[in-house]
Each structure stands twice: as structure tokens, then as C-alpha cells.
Design an enzyme around this catalytic site. Structure first.
Site, mmCIF file in Angstrom:
data_model
loop_
_atom_site.group_PDB
_atom_site.id
_atom_site.type_symbol
_atom_site.label_atom_id
_atom_site.label_comp_id
_atom_site.label_asym_id
_atom_site.label_seq_id
_atom_site.Cartn_x
_atom_site.Cartn_y
_atom_site.Cartn_z
ATOM 1 N N SER A 129 0.829 -1.204 0.000
ATOM 2 C CA SER A 129 0.000 0.000 0.000
ATOM 3 C C SER A 129 0.866 1.258 0.000
ATOM 4 O O SER A 129 1.918 1.290 0.631
ATOM 5 C CB SER A 129 -0.860 -0.019 1.268
ATOM 6 O OG SER A 129 -1.614 1.151 1.363
ATOM 7 N N PRO A 135 4.723 7.825 9.038
ATOM 8 C CA PRO A 135 4.326 7.112 10.266
ATOM 9 C C PRO A 135 2.984 7.605 10.798
ATOM 10 O O PRO A 135 2.297 6.880 11.510
ATOM 11 C CB PRO A 135 5.443 7.434 11.262
ATOM 12 C CG PRO A 135 6.530 8.084 10.482
ATOM 13 C CD PRO A 135 5.973 8.567 9.176
ATOM 14 N N LYS A 151 4.137 -3.323 6.775
ATOM 15 C CA LYS A 151 4.142 -3.734 5.359
ATOM 16 C C LYS A 151 5.472 -3.324 4.713
ATOM 17 O O LYS A 151 6.058 -4.067 3.939
ATOM 18 C CB LYS A 151 2.988 -3.067 4.597
ATOM 19 C CG LYS A 151 1.631 -3.761 4.775
ATOM 20 C CD LYS A 151 0.564 -3.082 3.914
ATOM 21 C CE LYS A 151 -0.838 -3.583 4.183
ATOM 22 N NZ LYS A 151 -1.107 -4.938 3.707
HETATM 23 P P1 NAP Z 1 -8.416 -8.325 1.393
HETATM 24 O O1 NAP Z 1 -9.713 -8.486 0.657
HETATM 25 O O2 NAP Z 1 -8.455 -7.648 2.728
HETATM 26 O O3 NAP Z 1 -7.737 -9.764 1.509
HETATM 27 C C1 NAP Z 1 -6.760 -10.093 2.461
HETATM 28 C C2 NAP Z 1 -6.521 -11.604 2.362
HETATM 29 O O4 NAP Z 1 -5.537 -12.002 3.320
HETATM 30 C C3 NAP Z 1 -7.784 -12.450 2.638
HETATM 31 O O5 NAP Z 1 -7.888 -13.446 1.638
HETATM 32 C C4 NAP Z 1 -7.475 -13.090 3.985
HETATM 33 O O6 NAP Z 1 -8.095 -14.347 4.173
HETATM 34 C C5 NAP Z 1 -5.974 -13.243 3.859
HETATM 35 N N1 NAP Z 1 -5.368 -13.496 5.170
HETATM 36 C C6 NAP Z 1 -5.351 -12.681 6.256
HETATM 37 N N2 NAP Z 1 -4.747 -13.299 7.279
HETATM 38 C C7 NAP Z 1 -4.363 -14.527 6.843
HETATM 39 C C8 NAP Z 1 -3.701 -15.621 7.442
HETATM 40 N N3 NAP Z 1 -3.296 -15.600 8.721
HETATM 41 N N4 NAP Z 1 -3.430 -16.735 6.687
HETATM 42 C C9 NAP Z 1 -3.840 -16.795 5.387
HETATM 43 N N5 NAP Z 1 -4.494 -15.776 4.758
HETATM 44 C C10 NAP Z 1 -4.752 -14.661 5.486
HETATM 45 O O7 NAP Z 1 -7.373 -7.572 0.443
HETATM 46 P P2 NAP Z 1 -7.624 -6.357 -0.542
HETATM 47 O O8 NAP Z 1 -8.542 -5.348 0.064
HETATM 48 O O9 NAP Z 1 -7.919 -6.897 -1.893
HETATM 49 O O10 NAP Z 1 -6.168 -5.669 -0.518
HETATM 50 C C11 NAP Z 1 -5.057 -6.283 -1.174
HETATM 51 C C12 NAP Z 1 -3.779 -5.628 -0.695
HETATM 52 O O11 NAP Z 1 -3.779 -4.250 -1.046
HETATM 53 C C13 NAP Z 1 -3.584 -5.660 0.818
HETATM 54 O O12 NAP Z 1 -2.217 -5.826 1.117
HETATM 55 C C14 NAP Z 1 -4.051 -4.280 1.248
HETATM 56 O O13 NAP Z 1 -3.483 -3.864 2.479
HETATM 57 C C15 NAP Z 1 -3.511 -3.462 0.102
HETATM 58 N N6 NAP Z 1 -4.160 -2.147 -0.055
HETATM 59 C C16 NAP Z 1 -5.431 -1.905 0.331
HETATM 60 C C17 NAP Z 1 -5.988 -0.639 0.127
HETATM 61 C C18 NAP Z 1 -7.421 -0.351 0.445
HETATM 62 O O14 NAP Z 1 -7.898 0.732 0.055
HETATM 63 N N7 NAP Z 1 -8.131 -1.245 1.097
HETATM 64 C C19 NAP Z 1 -5.224 0.361 -0.442
HETATM 65 C C20 NAP Z 1 -3.931 0.069 -0.850
HETATM 66 C C21 NAP Z 1 -3.400 -1.185 -0.682
HETATM 67 P P3 NAP Z 1 -9.668 -14.455 4.544
HETATM 68 O O15 NAP Z 1 -10.380 -14.223 3.232
HETATM 69 O O16 NAP Z 1 -9.807 -15.842 5.053
HETATM 70 O O17 NAP Z 1 -9.964 -13.391 5.558
#
Ligand code: NAP
Length: 252
Positions: A129, A135, A151
Site C-alpha cells: 500500500s 508514520p 508492510k
Molecule cells: P483483502 O480483501 O483484505 O484480503 C486479504 C486476504 O488475506 C484475505 O484473503 C485473507 O483471508 C488473507 N489473510 C489474512 N490473514 C491470513 C492468514 N493468517 N493466513 C492466510 N491468509 C490470510 O485484500 P484487498 O482489500 O484486496 O487488498 C489487497 C492488498 O492491497 C492488501 O495488502 C491491502 O493492504 C492493500 N491495499 C489496500 C488498500 C485499500 O484501500 N483497502 C489500499 C492500498 C493497498 P480471509 O479471506 O480468510 O480473511
């Protein structure tokens, strides 16, 4: 044929990556790693092509990576509302016990990188991200989790691992159609100096496409970059990913 493991395969971006890689069946053999059989069945109608593990438990990752050329890391700690919220109030967010960013976004990623190294994986694509240079970014304040700091530490660990890497630091993820024109940057330049008239967001579908292209394009190797998209102003989808990756640079 490249054998690829995608972790976070039940996640909103991870599931799109699995689907996109499966569409290129002459190029990729894909295995999704997930922790919930129920979620896999709901999303993919079958558990075929999936293995089950938890990134906090290194022993559950080893077998998955043997014989793989590529690993896509799409796991992340997930903030959840804490307790009950009164109507009209914003919920206070935190992380479930045992799922703090340090455990998931640092040690969980580290376990995946270590397992990949032991298995001789050639290339890791990690989705992170934007915001990690600050920070005080509000995401760092959630549940005292310092999520972007952890991260970024994992990104540094990957860079120092000696495995070829592509680190994609996405802007705010949106669930709108993809095929937008993409912009790459570095060091949170888009957050600190947003380009005129452009929101610092990117559709999950476009992030998933960049992951697929990063696995295909040698130009994406050993690069780390921020990623946002232009709005739907008719400027057209990014077609030339070699040119896009050529604008990116090595190192954190
Ligand atoms: P997400 O839907 O939150 O998916 C996270 C995944 O991680 C889920 O499949 C979850 O499994 C898995 N997970 C978590 N803990 C785990 C564990 N202990 N063992 C195995 N799997 C585990 O992700 P997203 O929203 O598509 O985001 C993708 C990436 O982009 C992330 O790194 C996020 O931080 C980053 N990002 C997000 C944003 C935003 O606006 N949200 C912005 C920039 C970057 P479950 O399905 O079982 O829960």
C-alpha cells in the site's frame, strides 16, 4: 508453463488474480492458498486448485511452494469494527487478537518469503500500500497496528532476500471496473503531491492485471512502485505494460 501460488486467494484482489491467471491456462498453472474452505467454495464453486494454510504457521506453506516459479503475496491484516457502534457513529476499528499487522503483514509475509526461498521460487510479486513513508498516516493509527510500517518492513525483507521481486504499492483500492490508464510513482509522491484532478485510487481489477503482467514482463523484475489510475475520462486503458514497468525503479 509457470507454476504460480497466490496467497490471500479469497481476498478481494487475490481472488481476481486467481481468476485472471486461470484465463491464461496455456501460460500459468495457478494454486490459490487460503485459510477458509467455505470462502473458497463460495467464490470459486470448488476447492480444486486450492491448498489451505495460515501464513502465521510456516509449516503450512512449505509444500505449497515446491516446484513453483512464482509467488503472489496478497495477504493482509484486515481492520474490523471494535464492539458495538451507535447509529450514525463511525465504528472504531481494530484488529482481531493474533491478527495484528506485525503478525500478518510482517511475520506472515516473512514466512512466505522464507518458504519461497527454500523452495527455489524465482520471483515474488507483493501487493502493498502507498503511505508507508508516513508514520502518521491514518492507516498506521488503526488499532495501534502501524500497518503500513510493518508492510514496508516486509517489503525491505523481500528486497534483501535475493529473490526477484515486484512490489506494487497500490493507492486506495476501489471495486469499479478496471482497464484504466495507470500511473506509477515512488516514495508516496502521489499522496504528497497529487496530480491535478486525479484521485489517488486504483481499481482492484487493474491491480490484479498489473500483478499478471508483472509475472510476464522481465521489465517488472526487481522494481518497487506506487500505483494509481486516472479517472474514467476516456484516456484509455494502459496497454503497454513493458513501457509502464520501464518507468519504475529498483529498491524500496
Ligand atoms: P483483502 O480483501 O483484505 O484480503 C486479504 C486476504 O488475506 C484475505 O484473503 C485473507 O483471508 C488473507 N489473510 C489474512 N490473514 C491470513 C492468514 N493468517 N493466513 C492466510 N491468509 C490470510 O485484500 P484487498 O482489500 O484486496 O487488498 C489487497 C492488498 O492491497 C492488501 O495488502 C491491502 O493492504 C492493500 N491495499 C489496500 C488498500 C485499500 O484501500 N483497502 C489500499 C492500498 C493497498 P480471509 O479471506 O480468510 O480473511
Amino acid at each position: 508453463m509457470k507454476n504460480i501460488v497466490v496467497t490471500g486467494a479469497t481476498g478481494r484482489t487475490g481472488s481476481l488474480v486467481v481468476k485472471k491467471l486461470r484465463q491464461r491456462q496455456n501460460t500459468f498453472e495457478v494454486v490459490g492458498l487460503a485459510r477458509s474452505q467455505e470462502k473458497v467454495e463460495a467464490l470459486f464453486n470448488s476447492t480444486e486448485g486450492f491448498i489451505f494454510g495460515d501464513i502465521r504457521e510456516p509449516d503450512t506453506l512449505k509444500d505449497a511452494l515446491v516446484g513453483c516459479q512464482g509467488l503472489v503475496i496478497l495477504t493482509s491484516a484486515i481492520p474490523r469494527p471494535k464492539g458495538d457502534t451507535k447509529p450514525g457513529e463511525r465504528p472504531e476499528l481494530g484488529f482481531p487478537m493474533g491478527e495484528m499487522p506485525e503478525q500478518i503483514d510482517y511475520y506472515g509475509q516473512k514466512h512466505q518469503i522464507d518458504a519461497a526461498k527454500s523452495a527455489g521460487v524465482e520471483h515474488i510479486v507483493l501487493v502493498g500500500s502507498m503511505g508507508g513513508t508516513d508514520p502518521n498516516h491514518f492507516l498506521n493509527t488503526i488499532g495501534e497496528g502501524k500497518i503500513l510500517i510493518w508492510k514496508r518492513k516486509a517489503e525491505e525483507y523481500l528486497i534483501n532476500s535475493g529473490i526477484n521481486y515486484t512490489i506494487i504499492r497500490a493507492g486506495g483500492l476501489i471495486d469499479e471496473p478496471g482497464d484504466r490508464e495507470l500511473l506509477v510513482g515512488k516514495n508516496d509522491q502521489f499522496l504528497n503531491n497529487p496530480p491535478d484532478g486525479i484521485k489517488t485510487v486504483v481499481p482492484r481489477a487493474d491491480v490484479a492485471e498489473v500483478v499478471v503482467q508483472a509475472l510476464l514482463e522481465p521489465e517488472a523484475r526487481n522494481k518497487a512502485f506506487d500505483l494509481i489510475s486516472k479517472g474514467e475520462d476516456g484516456s484509455g486503458a494502459t496497454q503497454n505494460f513493458t513501457r509502464l514497468f520501464a518507468q519504475t525503479t529498483p529498491g524500496l
